[in-house]
Scaffold this motif. Structure first.
Motif, PDB file in Angstrom:
ATOM      1  N   PHE A  85       0.830  -1.198   0.000  1.00 18.20           N
ATOM      2  CA  PHE A  85       0.000   0.000   0.000  1.00 18.20           C
ATOM      3  C   PHE A  85       0.870   1.255   0.000  1.00 18.20           C
ATOM      4  O   PHE A  85       1.839   1.339   0.757  1.00 18.20           O
ATOM      5  CB  PHE A  85      -0.907   0.044   1.235  1.00 18.20           C
ATOM      6  CG  PHE A  85      -1.787  -1.167   1.404  1.00 18.20           C
ATOM      7  CD1 PHE A  85      -2.247  -1.885   0.317  1.00 18.20           C
ATOM      8  CD2 PHE A  85      -2.159  -1.593   2.681  1.00 18.20           C
ATOM      9  CE1 PHE A  85      -3.056  -3.005   0.476  1.00 18.20           C
ATOM     10  CE2 PHE A  85      -2.975  -2.690   2.857  1.00 18.20           C
ATOM     11  CZ  PHE A  85      -3.418  -3.411   1.753  1.00 18.20           C
ATOM     12  N   ASP A  86       0.455   2.246  -0.798  1.00 17.66           N
ATOM     13  CA  ASP A  86       1.116   3.544  -0.808  1.00 17.66           C
ATOM     14  C   ASP A  86       0.098   4.588  -0.360  1.00 17.66           C
ATOM     15  O   ASP A  86      -0.705   5.080  -1.154  1.00 17.66           O
ATOM     16  CB  ASP A  86       1.652   3.872  -2.200  1.00 17.66           C
ATOM     17  CG  ASP A  86       2.352   5.225  -2.258  1.00 17.66           C
ATOM     18  OD1 ASP A  86       2.434   5.896  -1.215  1.00 17.66           O
ATOM     19  OD2 ASP A  86       2.799   5.608  -3.354  1.00 17.66           O
ATOM     20  N   PHE A  87       0.124   4.926   0.939  1.00 21.73           N
ATOM     21  CA  PHE A  87      -0.836   5.858   1.493  1.00 21.73           C
ATOM     22  C   PHE A  87      -0.488   7.317   1.189  1.00 21.73           C
ATOM     23  O   PHE A  87      -1.269   8.206   1.512  1.00 21.73           O
ATOM     24  CB  PHE A  87      -0.969   5.648   3.003  1.00 21.73           C
ATOM     25  CG  PHE A  87      -1.640   4.361   3.372  1.00 21.73           C
ATOM     26  CD1 PHE A  87      -3.010   4.215   3.249  1.00 21.73           C
ATOM     27  CD2 PHE A  87      -0.899   3.281   3.828  1.00 21.73           C
ATOM     28  CE1 PHE A  87      -3.637   3.033   3.582  1.00 21.73           C
ATOM     29  CE2 PHE A  87      -1.520   2.085   4.165  1.00 21.73           C
ATOM     30  CZ  PHE A  87      -2.890   1.957   4.039  1.00 21.73           C
ATOM     31  N   SER A  88       0.658   7.556   0.584  1.00 20.46           N
ATOM     32  CA  SER A  88       0.998   8.922   0.182  1.00 20.46           C
ATOM     33  C   SER A  88       0.284   9.318  -1.100  1.00 20.46           C
ATOM     34  O   SER A  88       0.238  10.507  -1.457  1.00 20.46           O
ATOM     35  CB  SER A  88       2.518   9.060  -0.009  1.00 20.46           C
ATOM     36  OG  SER A  88       2.951   8.311  -1.146  1.00 20.46           O
ATOM     37  N   TRP A  89      -0.295   8.342  -1.783  1.00 17.90           N
ATOM     38  CA  TRP A  89      -1.002   8.614  -3.042  1.00 17.90           C
ATOM     39  C   TRP A  89      -2.424   9.085  -2.759  1.00 17.90           C
ATOM     40  O   TRP A  89      -3.079   8.600  -1.838  1.00 17.90           O
ATOM     41  CB  TRP A  89      -1.047   7.332  -3.885  1.00 17.90           C
ATOM     42  CG  TRP A  89      -1.687   7.517  -5.232  1.00 17.90           C
ATOM     43  CD1 TRP A  89      -1.067   7.859  -6.397  1.00 17.90           C
ATOM     44  CD2 TRP A  89      -3.073   7.347  -5.552  1.00 17.90           C
ATOM     45  NE1 TRP A  89      -1.983   7.924  -7.415  1.00 17.90           N
ATOM     46  CE2 TRP A  89      -3.220   7.621  -6.931  1.00 17.90           C
ATOM     47  CE3 TRP A  89      -4.209   7.009  -4.806  1.00 17.90           C
ATOM     48  CZ2 TRP A  89      -4.451   7.553  -7.581  1.00 17.90           C
ATOM     49  CZ3 TRP A  89      -5.438   6.953  -5.450  1.00 17.90           C
ATOM     50  CH2 TRP A  89      -5.549   7.216  -6.816  1.00 17.90           C
ATOM     51  N   ASP A  90      -2.887  10.051  -3.544  1.00 17.47           N
ATOM     52  CA  ASP A  90      -4.256  10.543  -3.443  1.00 17.47           C
ATOM     53  C   ASP A  90      -4.904  10.551  -4.822  1.00 17.47           C
ATOM     54  O   ASP A  90      -4.249  10.863  -5.828  1.00 17.47           O
ATOM     55  CB  ASP A  90      -4.294  11.982  -2.888  1.00 17.47           C
ATOM     56  CG  ASP A  90      -3.742  12.080  -1.484  1.00 17.47           C
ATOM     57  OD1 ASP A  90      -4.234  11.349  -0.609  1.00 17.47           O
ATOM     58  OD2 ASP A  90      -2.820  12.889  -1.268  1.00 17.47           O
ATOM     59  N   TRP A  91      -6.190  10.224  -4.856  1.00 18.90           N
ATOM     60  CA  TRP A  91      -6.950  10.428  -6.099  1.00 18.90           C
ATOM     61  C   TRP A  91      -6.915  11.927  -6.408  1.00 18.90           C
ATOM     62  O   TRP A  91      -7.110  12.740  -5.497  1.00 18.90           O
ATOM     63  CB  TRP A  91      -8.387   9.962  -5.902  1.00 18.90           C
ATOM     64  CG  TRP A  91      -9.111   9.727  -7.197  1.00 18.90           C
ATOM     65  CD1 TRP A  91      -9.682  10.674  -7.996  1.00 18.90           C
ATOM     66  CD2 TRP A  91      -9.329   8.475  -7.846  1.00 18.90           C
ATOM     67  NE1 TRP A  91     -10.247  10.087  -9.113  1.00 18.90           N
ATOM     68  CE2 TRP A  91     -10.045   8.742  -9.044  1.00 18.90           C
ATOM     69  CE3 TRP A  91      -9.002   7.155  -7.535  1.00 18.90           C
ATOM     70  CZ2 TRP A  91     -10.440   7.733  -9.923  1.00 18.90           C
ATOM     71  CZ3 TRP A  91      -9.383   6.149  -8.409  1.00 18.90           C
ATOM     72  CH2 TRP A  91     -10.094   6.435  -9.586  1.00 18.90           C
ATOM     73  N   PRO A  92      -6.630  12.315  -7.646  1.00 17.03           N
ATOM     74  CA  PRO A  92      -6.541  13.751  -7.959  1.00 17.03           C
ATOM     75  C   PRO A  92      -7.776  14.512  -7.484  1.00 17.03           C
ATOM     76  O   PRO A  92      -8.908  14.136  -7.795  1.00 17.03           O
ATOM     77  CB  PRO A  92      -6.422  13.766  -9.490  1.00 17.03           C
ATOM     78  CG  PRO A  92      -5.829  12.434  -9.825  1.00 17.03           C
ATOM     79  CD  PRO A  92      -6.400  11.470  -8.827  1.00 17.03           C
TER      80      PRO A  92
END
Length: 214
Positions: free
Chosen positions: A121-128
């Motif tokens: 999991f990469d929790f630093s990623w956000d849906w734009p």
């Protein structure tokens, strides 16, 4: 694979407000065959609806619940992770490399992340932010969550197949207080992944959304 038909509506007419009461939602098929294969207690009534207008995908969850558990520590993803919530996972293929996870609580707070096989999991990623809108509403006996996702972002992440289908996991996490005072989740799903213990991060937990007239 279970399939849900996402009916098409006229563009620029549906507006989400978190209440799930826009008249166009009447045109959506009600999906309510949810279960928790790992628990014996009733999962409660859950209604999922989805529509699209060619430019956006709209989803609505209405969840019967009179005892919400919400971690109000802050607005972090960790607090969402410890709260009652609905979940929508989207993948480009069954290899899950990658897949995209949206977990939203009754306060419209989101834990979004990109994931890869073996629960990487990469929790630093956000849906734009420009490609997603979220509204929610809490009533005495239920809560609603509505989400709008731009088709542009779904195409960018290669989530719409050439035949107009998408592969999605549709879930719910319900936290119940145990005798020791701690809260533990009951995991609820549309598709039974046929696992001995709860696991949504697996190819067999996904179904298919068919975009009508796409």
């Amino acid at each position: 694979m279970k399939t849900y038909k996402v009916n098409k509506v006229d563009g620029n007419h549906i507006k989400i407000n978190g209440r799930g009461d826009h008249p166009l939602w009447e045109k959506a098929i009600v999906l309510n065959d949810f279960l928790s294969p790992w628990h014996f207690e009733s999962v409660g009534d859950i209604e999922f609806r989805a529509l699209h207008d060619g430019d956006s995908l709209f989803v609505s969850y209405k969840v019967n619940d009179t005892h919400l558990h919400i971690d109000s520590t802050d607005d972090s993803k960790e607090s969402v992770n410890n709260s009652d919530r609905i979940e929508l996972f989207l993948r480009s293929d069954r290899h899950l490399n990658p897949y995209y996870c949206l977990e939203i609580d009754p306060l419209s707070r989101i834990q979004d992340f990109i994931a890869r096989p073996n629960k990487e999991f990469d929790f630093s990623w956000d849906w734009p932010k420009k490609d997603i809108a979220i509204q929610s509403y809490i009533a005495p006996t239920y809560f609603c969550v509505e989400v709008a996702l731009s088709m542009a972002s779904l195409k960018k992440f290669e989530l719409i197949q050439t035949d107009g289908t998408m592969e999605a996991g549709i879930y719910r996490a319900k936290y119940n207080q145990q005798q020791n005072g701690q809260f533990e989740p009951t995991w609820i799903t549309w598709v039974d992944p046929q696992t001995s213990s709860p696991d949504f991060h697996i190819a067999s937990s996904f179904g298919k959304l068919k975009l009508d007239n796409y």
